[in-house]
Design an enzyme around this catalytic site. Structure first.
Site, PDB file in Angstrom:
ATOM      1  N   GLY A  49      -9.244 -42.346  24.300  1.00  0.00           N
ATOM      2  CA  GLY A  49      -9.920 -41.961  23.310  1.00  0.00           C
ATOM      3  C   GLY A  49     -10.971 -40.931  23.225  1.00  0.00           C
ATOM      4  O   GLY A  49     -11.362 -40.511  21.899  1.00  0.00           O
ATOM      5  N   GLU A 103     -16.595 -40.107  27.669  1.00  0.00           N
ATOM      6  CA  GLU A 103     -16.020 -41.150  27.074  1.00  0.00           C
ATOM      7  C   GLU A 103     -16.180 -41.074  25.605  1.00  0.00           C
ATOM      8  O   GLU A 103     -16.991 -40.323  24.823  1.00  0.00           O
ATOM      9  CB  GLU A 103     -16.814 -42.360  27.472  1.00  0.00           C
ATOM     10  CG  GLU A 103     -16.254 -43.207  28.813  1.00  0.00           C
ATOM     11  CD  GLU A 103     -15.207 -44.144  28.419  1.00  0.00           C
ATOM     12  OE1 GLU A 103     -14.455 -43.975  27.291  1.00  0.00           O
ATOM     13  OE2 GLU A 103     -14.797 -44.664  29.297  1.00  0.00           O
ATOM     14  N   ASP A 104     -15.224 -41.829  24.704  1.00  0.00           N
ATOM     15  CA  ASP A 104     -15.428 -41.864  23.183  1.00  0.00           C
ATOM     16  C   ASP A 104     -16.657 -42.850  22.907  1.00  0.00           C
ATOM     17  O   ASP A 104     -17.482 -42.672  22.065  1.00  0.00           O
ATOM     18  CB  ASP A 104     -14.007 -42.366  22.601  1.00  0.00           C
ATOM     19  CG  ASP A 104     -13.323 -43.599  23.217  1.00  0.00           C
ATOM     20  OD1 ASP A 104     -13.892 -44.051  24.395  1.00  0.00           O
ATOM     21  OD2 ASP A 104     -12.637 -43.978  22.650  1.00  0.00           O
ATOM     22  N   ASP A 107     -19.459 -49.693  24.936  1.00  0.00           N
ATOM     23  CA  ASP A 107     -19.443 -50.728  24.522  1.00  0.00           C
ATOM     24  C   ASP A 107     -20.299 -51.626  25.407  1.00  0.00           C
ATOM     25  O   ASP A 107     -21.422 -51.546  25.630  1.00  0.00           O
ATOM     26  CB  ASP A 107     -18.130 -51.169  23.912  1.00  0.00           C
ATOM     27  CG  ASP A 107     -18.181 -52.254  23.204  1.00  0.00           C
ATOM     28  OD1 ASP A 107     -19.066 -52.371  22.149  1.00  0.00           O
ATOM     29  OD2 ASP A 107     -17.462 -53.293  23.306  1.00  0.00           O
ATOM     30  N   LYS A 135     -23.008 -48.354  22.042  1.00  0.00           N
ATOM     31  CA  LYS A 135     -23.573 -49.566  21.542  1.00  0.00           C
ATOM     32  C   LYS A 135     -24.598 -50.258  22.145  1.00  0.00           C
ATOM     33  O   LYS A 135     -24.091 -51.075  23.088  1.00  0.00           O
ATOM     34  CB  LYS A 135     -22.276 -50.344  21.121  1.00  0.00           C
ATOM     35  CG  LYS A 135     -21.465 -50.028  20.096  1.00  0.00           C
ATOM     36  CD  LYS A 135     -20.302 -51.094  19.954  1.00  0.00           C
ATOM     37  CE  LYS A 135     -19.237 -50.523  18.780  1.00  0.00           C
ATOM     38  NZ  LYS A 135     -18.174 -51.455  18.989  1.00  0.00           N
ATOM     39  N   PHE A 156     -17.235 -52.512  14.731  1.00  0.00           N
ATOM     40  CA  PHE A 156     -15.931 -51.708  15.196  1.00  0.00           C
ATOM     41  C   PHE A 156     -15.881 -50.475  14.522  1.00  0.00           C
ATOM     42  O   PHE A 156     -16.112 -50.482  12.963  1.00  0.00           O
ATOM     43  CB  PHE A 156     -14.946 -52.660  14.975  1.00  0.00           C
ATOM     44  CG  PHE A 156     -13.855 -52.290  15.941  1.00  0.00           C
ATOM     45  CD1 PHE A 156     -13.543 -52.195  17.131  1.00  0.00           C
ATOM     46  CD2 PHE A 156     -12.633 -51.531  15.167  1.00  0.00           C
ATOM     47  CE1 PHE A 156     -12.480 -52.016  18.025  1.00  0.00           C
ATOM     48  CE2 PHE A 156     -11.762 -50.849  15.743  1.00  0.00           C
ATOM     49  CZ  PHE A 156     -11.506 -51.184  17.325  1.00  0.00           C
ATOM     50  N   ASP A 163      -9.401 -45.720  18.254  1.00  0.00           N
ATOM     51  CA  ASP A 163      -8.197 -46.461  17.571  1.00  0.00           C
ATOM     52  C   ASP A 163      -8.601 -47.860  17.327  1.00  0.00           C
ATOM     53  O   ASP A 163      -9.501 -48.621  17.635  1.00  0.00           O
ATOM     54  CB  ASP A 163      -7.028 -46.380  18.578  1.00  0.00           C
ATOM     55  CG  ASP A 163      -7.278 -47.231  19.730  1.00  0.00           C
ATOM     56  OD1 ASP A 163      -8.240 -47.067  20.442  1.00  0.00           O
ATOM     57  OD2 ASP A 163      -6.536 -48.278  19.639  1.00  0.00           O
ATOM     58  N   ARG A 169      -6.799 -42.578  15.484  1.00  0.00           N
ATOM     59  CA  ARG A 169      -7.258 -41.749  16.327  1.00  0.00           C
ATOM     60  C   ARG A 169      -7.262 -40.224  15.515  1.00  0.00           C
ATOM     61  O   ARG A 169      -7.996 -39.346  15.959  1.00  0.00           O
ATOM     62  CB  ARG A 169      -6.421 -41.714  17.333  1.00  0.00           C
ATOM     63  CG  ARG A 169      -6.074 -42.918  18.284  1.00  0.00           C
ATOM     64  CD  ARG A 169      -5.719 -42.731  19.803  1.00  0.00           C
ATOM     65  NE  ARG A 169      -5.402 -43.574  20.472  1.00  0.00           N
ATOM     66  CZ  ARG A 169      -6.035 -44.313  21.358  1.00  0.00           C
ATOM     67  NH1 ARG A 169      -7.393 -43.909  21.497  1.00  0.00           N
ATOM     68  NH2 ARG A 169      -5.645 -45.299  22.156  1.00  0.00           N
TER      69      ARG A 169
HETATM   70  P1  IMP Z   1     -16.300 -51.106  27.266  1.00  0.00           P
HETATM   71  O1  IMP Z   1     -16.711 -52.563  26.661  1.00  0.00           O
HETATM   72  O2  IMP Z   1     -17.596 -50.298  27.265  1.00  0.00           O
HETATM   73  O3  IMP Z   1     -15.827 -51.321  28.508  1.00  0.00           O
HETATM   74  O4  IMP Z   1     -15.366 -50.503  26.244  1.00  0.00           O
HETATM   75  C1  IMP Z   1     -13.947 -50.839  26.328  1.00  0.00           C
HETATM   76  C2  IMP Z   1     -12.985 -49.985  25.470  1.00  0.00           C
HETATM   77  O5  IMP Z   1     -13.101 -50.615  24.155  1.00  0.00           O
HETATM   78  C3  IMP Z   1     -13.737 -48.423  25.030  1.00  0.00           C
HETATM   79  O6  IMP Z   1     -13.244 -47.400  25.999  1.00  0.00           O
HETATM   80  C4  IMP Z   1     -12.764 -48.475  23.856  1.00  0.00           C
HETATM   81  O7  IMP Z   1     -11.526 -47.992  24.125  1.00  0.00           O
HETATM   82  C5  IMP Z   1     -12.885 -49.776  23.279  1.00  0.00           C
HETATM   83  N1  IMP Z   1     -13.925 -50.035  21.859  1.00  0.00           N
HETATM   84  C6  IMP Z   1     -15.057 -50.521  22.216  1.00  0.00           C
HETATM   85  N2  IMP Z   1     -15.726 -50.518  21.092  1.00  0.00           N
HETATM   86  C7  IMP Z   1     -14.853 -50.072  20.015  1.00  0.00           C
HETATM   87  C8  IMP Z   1     -14.914 -49.518  18.908  1.00  0.00           C
HETATM   88  O8  IMP Z   1     -15.824 -49.806  18.040  1.00  0.00           O
HETATM   89  N3  IMP Z   1     -13.909 -49.062  18.300  1.00  0.00           N
HETATM   90  C9  IMP Z   1     -12.608 -48.720  18.869  1.00  0.00           C
HETATM   91  N4  IMP Z   1     -12.672 -48.933  20.341  1.00  0.00           N
HETATM   92  C10 IMP Z   1     -13.602 -49.536  20.756  1.00  0.00           C
HETATM   93 MG    MG Z   2     -11.236 -46.024  25.178  1.00  0.00          MG
END
Ligand code: IMP
Ligand code: MG
Length: 179
Positions: A49, A103-104, A107, A135, A156, A163, A169
């Site tokens: 990402g 990181e992109d 979450d 977030k 989202f 993606d 992407r």
């Molecule tokens: P985490 O919950 O911080 O571990 O995020 C896990 C992964 O979920 C991220 O690296 C993204 O690949 C994906 N992700 C979380 N939120 C979004 C979103 O709003 N759009 C796209 N991918 C997301």
């Molecule tokens: Mg990711």
């Protein structure tokens, strides 16, 4: 003005323009350089990402900066151990280095926390997180990312590297799921 996009079964509306993204990226790169002074910074960009964010941030950085791409892979372990996570792509010594994880999106923060835990075992001098999107409502970690482009609601988003089921992407701006 850009238009709505449709991916698989969902509609997305324009949310953060390319212009806004690039102007935040410039601020982040100046902030990072100011914080690290003349020190060499090693960016570890988490695929897939963050490739677009990484490219623009690198282009905007002054001074000594290095880049490696890493990936967190997960596979099913033995029946009792559940999912096993492995950091792949890191083929250099990070001991004594200043690391900034790119990181992109952060979450829940679980992904980046796993990356941090695995990197810490190699004794870098410092580790910080720089994420394009954050977030806060979904975040379950202890420490918020030090550098972030935009705080966004728990909704989202796609585009600029992010993606939906591997699609979206390629867009140069960020779109949000339509209500
Ligand atoms: P985490 O919950 O911080 O571990 O995020 C896990 C992964 O979920 C991220 O690296 C993204 O690949 C994906 N992700 C979380 N939120 C979004 C979103 O709003 N759009 C796209 N991918 C997301
Ligand atoms: Mg990711």
């Amino acid at each position: 003005m850009s238009k709505e996009i449709h991916l698989i079964d969902k509609d997305f509306v324009p949310y953060i323009s390319e212009e806004k993204i690039l102007s935040r990226v410039k601020v982040l790169s100046s902030q990072i350089r100011a914080d690290y002074g003349s020190n060499n910074v090693l960016f570890l960009s988490v695929l897939n990402g963050s490739f677009m964010f990484t490219s623009d941030l690198m282009k905007s950085m002054n001074g000594e900066v290095e880049l490696s791409f890493i990936k967190l892979s997960s596979y099913e372990g033995t029946s009792t151990s559940g999912k096993v996570h492995e950091l792949i792509g890191l083929n250099q010594n990070i001991q004594g280095r200043h690391i900034v994880i790119l990181e992109d999106i952060v979450d829940t923060g679980l992904t980046v926390q796993r990356v941090i835990t695995m990197l810490q075992m190699q004794n870098p001098l410092s580790i910080e997180v720089c994420t394009l999107l954050y977030k806060p409502e979904a975040f379950k970690g202890d420490t918020a990312p030090k550098y972030f482009g935009f705080k966004i609601p728990n909704k989202f988003v796609v585009g600029y590297g992010l993606d939906y089921d591997q699609l979206g992407r390629n867009f140069n701006e960020i779109y949000q799921l339509k209500d």
